[in-house]
Design a protein around this motif. Structure first.
Motif, PDB file in Angstrom:
ATOM      1  N   ALA A 179       0.825  -1.210   0.000  1.00 28.31           N
ATOM      2  CA  ALA A 179       0.000   0.000   0.000  1.00 28.31           C
ATOM      3  C   ALA A 179       0.859   1.260   0.000  1.00 28.31           C
ATOM      4  O   ALA A 179       0.563   2.230  -0.715  1.00 28.31           O
ATOM      5  CB  ALA A 179      -0.934  -0.012   1.206  1.00 28.31           C
ATOM      6  N   LEU A 180       1.932   1.246   0.790  1.00 26.16           N
ATOM      7  CA  LEU A 180       2.817   2.409   0.818  1.00 26.16           C
ATOM      8  C   LEU A 180       3.496   2.605  -0.534  1.00 26.16           C
ATOM      9  O   LEU A 180       3.697   3.747  -0.976  1.00 26.16           O
ATOM     10  CB  LEU A 180       3.868   2.258   1.919  1.00 26.16           C
ATOM     11  N   ILE A 181       3.853   1.522  -1.198  1.00 22.78           N
ATOM     12  CA  ILE A 181       4.413   1.633  -2.547  1.00 22.78           C
ATOM     13  C   ILE A 181       3.427   2.359  -3.454  1.00 22.78           C
ATOM     14  O   ILE A 181       3.804   3.195  -4.284  1.00 22.78           O
ATOM     15  CB  ILE A 181       4.766   0.244  -3.119  1.00 22.78           C
ATOM     16  N   GLY A 182       2.127   2.051  -3.275  1.00 20.94           N
ATOM     17  CA  GLY A 182       1.117   2.746  -4.072  1.00 20.94           C
ATOM     18  C   GLY A 182       1.146   4.243  -3.870  1.00 20.94           C
ATOM     19  O   GLY A 182       1.010   5.014  -4.825  1.00 20.94           O
ATOM     20  N   ALA A 183       1.345   4.678  -2.622  1.00 21.17           N
ATOM     21  CA  ALA A 183       1.403   6.121  -2.342  1.00 21.17           C
ATOM     22  C   ALA A 183       2.610   6.762  -3.012  1.00 21.17           C
ATOM     23  O   ALA A 183       2.509   7.858  -3.582  1.00 21.17           O
ATOM     24  CB  ALA A 183       1.440   6.352  -0.834  1.00 21.17           C
ATOM     25  N   PHE A 184       3.763   6.111  -2.942  1.00 24.61           N
ATOM     26  CA  PHE A 184       4.967   6.666  -3.569  1.00 24.61           C
ATOM     27  C   PHE A 184       4.857   6.634  -5.089  1.00 24.61           C
ATOM     28  O   PHE A 184       5.296   7.561  -5.770  1.00 24.61           O
ATOM     29  CB  PHE A 184       6.206   5.902  -3.094  1.00 24.61           C
ATOM     30  N   ALA A 185       4.240   5.564  -5.628  1.00 31.59           N
ATOM     31  CA  ALA A 185       4.057   5.487  -7.079  1.00 31.59           C
ATOM     32  C   ALA A 185       3.121   6.574  -7.586  1.00 31.59           C
ATOM     33  O   ALA A 185       3.215   7.005  -8.735  1.00 31.59           O
ATOM     34  CB  ALA A 185       3.516   4.110  -7.463  1.00 31.59           C
ATOM     35  N   ALA A 186       2.236   7.038  -6.713  1.00 26.72           N
ATOM     36  CA  ALA A 186       1.279   8.077  -7.101  1.00 26.72           C
ATOM     37  C   ALA A 186       1.939   9.425  -7.342  1.00 26.72           C
ATOM     38  O   ALA A 186       1.424  10.241  -8.113  1.00 26.72           O
ATOM     39  CB  ALA A 186       0.203   8.218  -6.029  1.00 26.72           C
ATOM     40  N   ILE A 187       3.108   9.646  -6.704  1.00 25.90           N
ATOM     41  CA  ILE A 187       3.722  10.976  -6.817  1.00 25.90           C
ATOM     42  C   ILE A 187       5.094  10.951  -7.499  1.00 25.90           C
ATOM     43  O   ILE A 187       5.676  12.001  -7.735  1.00 25.90           O
ATOM     44  CB  ILE A 187       3.845  11.647  -5.424  1.00 25.90           C
ATOM     45  N   ASN A 188       5.611   9.769  -7.790  1.00 22.72           N
ATOM     46  CA  ASN A 188       6.918   9.656  -8.437  1.00 22.72           C
ATOM     47  C   ASN A 188       6.780   8.795  -9.686  1.00 22.72           C
ATOM     48  O   ASN A 188       6.508   7.600  -9.596  1.00 22.72           O
ATOM     49  CB  ASN A 188       7.940   9.043  -7.473  1.00 22.72           C
ATOM     50  N   ALA A 189       6.958   9.385 -10.851  1.00 26.25           N
ATOM     51  CA  ALA A 189       6.789   8.666 -12.107  1.00 26.25           C
ATOM     52  C   ALA A 189       7.867   7.617 -12.334  1.00 26.25           C
ATOM     53  O   ALA A 189       7.677   6.698 -13.133  1.00 26.25           O
ATOM     54  CB  ALA A 189       6.790   9.657 -13.276  1.00 26.25           C
ATOM     55  N   ASP A 190       8.999   7.729 -11.632  1.00 27.70           N
ATOM     56  CA  ASP A 190      10.043   6.710 -11.706  1.00 27.70           C
ATOM     57  C   ASP A 190       9.658   5.599 -10.733  1.00 27.70           C
ATOM     58  O   ASP A 190       9.896   5.697  -9.528  1.00 27.70           O
ATOM     59  CB  ASP A 190      11.400   7.315 -11.324  1.00 27.70           C
ATOM     60  N   GLN A 191       9.039   4.552 -11.255  1.00 24.76           N
ATOM     61  CA  GLN A 191       8.483   3.513 -10.393  1.00 24.76           C
ATOM     62  C   GLN A 191       9.542   2.722  -9.629  1.00 24.76           C
ATOM     63  O   GLN A 191       9.275   2.207  -8.533  1.00 24.76           O
ATOM     64  CB  GLN A 191       7.608   2.570 -11.217  1.00 24.76           C
ATOM     65  N   PHE A 192      10.741   2.630 -10.170  1.00 24.46           N
ATOM     66  CA  PHE A 192      11.845   2.000  -9.444  1.00 24.46           C
ATOM     67  C   PHE A 192      12.184   2.807  -8.198  1.00 24.46           C
ATOM     68  O   PHE A 192      12.295   2.265  -7.093  1.00 24.46           O
ATOM     69  CB  PHE A 192      13.063   1.884 -10.360  1.00 24.46           C
ATOM     70  N   ARG A 193      12.313   4.105  -8.357  1.00 18.40           N
ATOM     71  CA  ARG A 193      12.589   4.983  -7.214  1.00 18.40           C
ATOM     72  C   ARG A 193      11.436   4.972  -6.216  1.00 18.40           C
ATOM     73  O   ARG A 193      11.640   4.977  -5.004  1.00 18.40           O
ATOM     74  CB  ARG A 193      12.834   6.403  -7.703  1.00 18.40           C
ATOM     75  N   ALA A 194      10.211   4.975  -6.737  1.00 23.56           N
ATOM     76  CA  ALA A 194       9.045   4.978  -5.856  1.00 23.56           C
ATOM     77  C   ALA A 194       9.049   3.741  -4.961  1.00 23.56           C
ATOM     78  O   ALA A 194       8.848   3.836  -3.742  1.00 23.56           O
ATOM     79  CB  ALA A 194       7.766   5.034  -6.684  1.00 23.56           C
ATOM     80  N   ALA A 195       9.271   2.578  -5.557  1.00 25.53           N
ATOM     81  CA  ALA A 195       9.288   1.339  -4.775  1.00 25.53           C
ATOM     82  C   ALA A 195      10.461   1.312  -3.794  1.00 25.53           C
ATOM     83  O   ALA A 195      10.315   0.878  -2.642  1.00 25.53           O
ATOM     84  CB  ALA A 195       9.362   0.142  -5.724  1.00 25.53           C
ATOM     85  N   TRP A 196      11.601   1.778  -4.247  1.00 27.98           N
ATOM     86  CA  TRP A 196      12.794   1.822  -3.403  1.00 27.98           C
ATOM     87  C   TRP A 196      12.547   2.694  -2.174  1.00 27.98           C
ATOM     88  O   TRP A 196      12.800   2.302  -1.037  1.00 27.98           O
ATOM     89  CB  TRP A 196      13.956   2.353  -4.244  1.00 27.98           C
ATOM     90  N   HIS A 197      12.018   3.880  -2.396  1.00 21.49           N
ATOM     91  CA  HIS A 197      11.778   4.809  -1.291  1.00 21.49           C
ATOM     92  C   HIS A 197      10.722   4.268  -0.329  1.00 21.49           C
ATOM     93  O   HIS A 197      10.852   4.396   0.895  1.00 21.49           O
ATOM     94  CB  HIS A 197      11.349   6.168  -1.838  1.00 21.49           C
ATOM     95  N   ALA A 198       9.682   3.649  -0.876  1.00 26.27           N
ATOM     96  CA  ALA A 198       8.626   3.107  -0.025  1.00 26.27           C
ATOM     97  C   ALA A 198       9.157   2.004   0.882  1.00 26.27           C
ATOM     98  O   ALA A 198       8.836   1.957   2.084  1.00 26.27           O
ATOM     99  CB  ALA A 198       7.482   2.573  -0.882  1.00 26.27           C
TER     100      ALA A 198
END
Length: 268
Positions: A203-222
């Motif tokens: 679920a948190l990955i979903g939040a980061f993916a919502a605001i970061n178009a770089d999905q690798f970075r979004a998942a990493w940060h989450a």
């Protein structure tokens, strides 16, 4: 702050500023947990799975999270409609193949959904990722029988086949996009004693993916935020009941200093 810490914190600030709506079709066991985690992080959760309205909610949402933990025919119908709609609209899709490999129904449903609308990010434990890559491995219910490092090759194959980011959760979390790999070593063993922490990560990955178009970075940060907050929660009181509360508090109270002081990550 390190460059990775700064980039991660920028995402947290964007989530808090934008409060992106994250549409979750998730299992009954974790709905309350994941909704509260998204709220604590700063996102806005929608826990809607009825086939009659999922497309409308996806149209409003900034990301879609699909979790197959408690499958039935009605859930699957909602998942089909939501994933197809999200794909048509270009909304990020995060898929959690809970327990795939355990039963033919889960295998068939996962195969169908991935063919219908390939997700942008898949997160699972090692056994789930190995089963999803070949659909011939076995899981122990929803728990992994393998260490996360054992699934890296399967994760890379799955990433290439579907053109998506694959996250393998475990003592070390692996974030994979083709030949690109990051490892997050944050977290605490007590997190495995609390139901739904993996689903919360999705679920948190979903939040980061919502605001970061770089999905690798979004998942990493989450995954880094998930692990850091787990560590912070365990330092307050190392017991499962209190960990749930303190984890939410850690998400809500997270600071750039806490991120920079505790982040344990690297690229391979």
């Amino acid at each position: 702050m390190s460059s990775v810490s700064q980039a991660l914190w920028n995402d947290v600030e964007q989530i808090r500023a934008q409060a992106p709506l994250v549409q979750n079709i998730t299992n009954f066991v974790v709905m309350n947990n994941t909704a509260n985690a998204l709220l604590a992080l700063g996102a806005s959760p929608a826990m809607v799975h009825a086939a009659e309205e999922v497309e409308d909610f996806v149209s409003l949402a900034s990301a879609l999270v699909v979790n197959i933990g408690t499958l039935d025919a009605n859930f699957v119908a909602g998942m089909r409609r939501a994933m197809r709609r999200a794909k048509d609209l270009g909304k990020p899709i995060v898929f959690d193949p809970v327990g795939v490999g355990a039963t033919p129904f889960r295998n068939e449903t996962s195969r169908e959904l991935l063919a219908l609308a390939a997700p942008d990010i898949i997160r699972g434990n090692a056994s789930e990722i190995m089963a999803l890559a070949g659909l011939d491995a076995q899981t122990k219910g929803v728990d992994s029988t393998q260490g996360s490092d054992s699934a890296v090759d399967s994760g890379r194959r799955l990433s290439r086949e579907l053109g998506c980011v694959v996250v393998i959760s475990g003592a070390d979390d692996y974030i994979i996009r083709g030949d690109e790999t990051a490892v997050v070593s944050n977290g605490h063993p007590l997190m495995t004693k609390v139901t739904g922490m993996g689903c919360t990560a999705t679920a948190l990955i979903g939040a980061f993916a919502a605001i970061n178009a770089d999905q690798f970075r979004a998942a990493w940060h989450a995954m880094a935020v998930m692990g850091i907050c787990g560590e912070l929660a365990a330092r307050v009181h190392a017991a499962p009941g209190s960990l749930q509360v303190n984890f939410l508090n850690a998400l809500y109270e997270l600071t750039p200093t806490a991120v920079d002081d505790n982040l344990d990550t690297r690229r391979l």
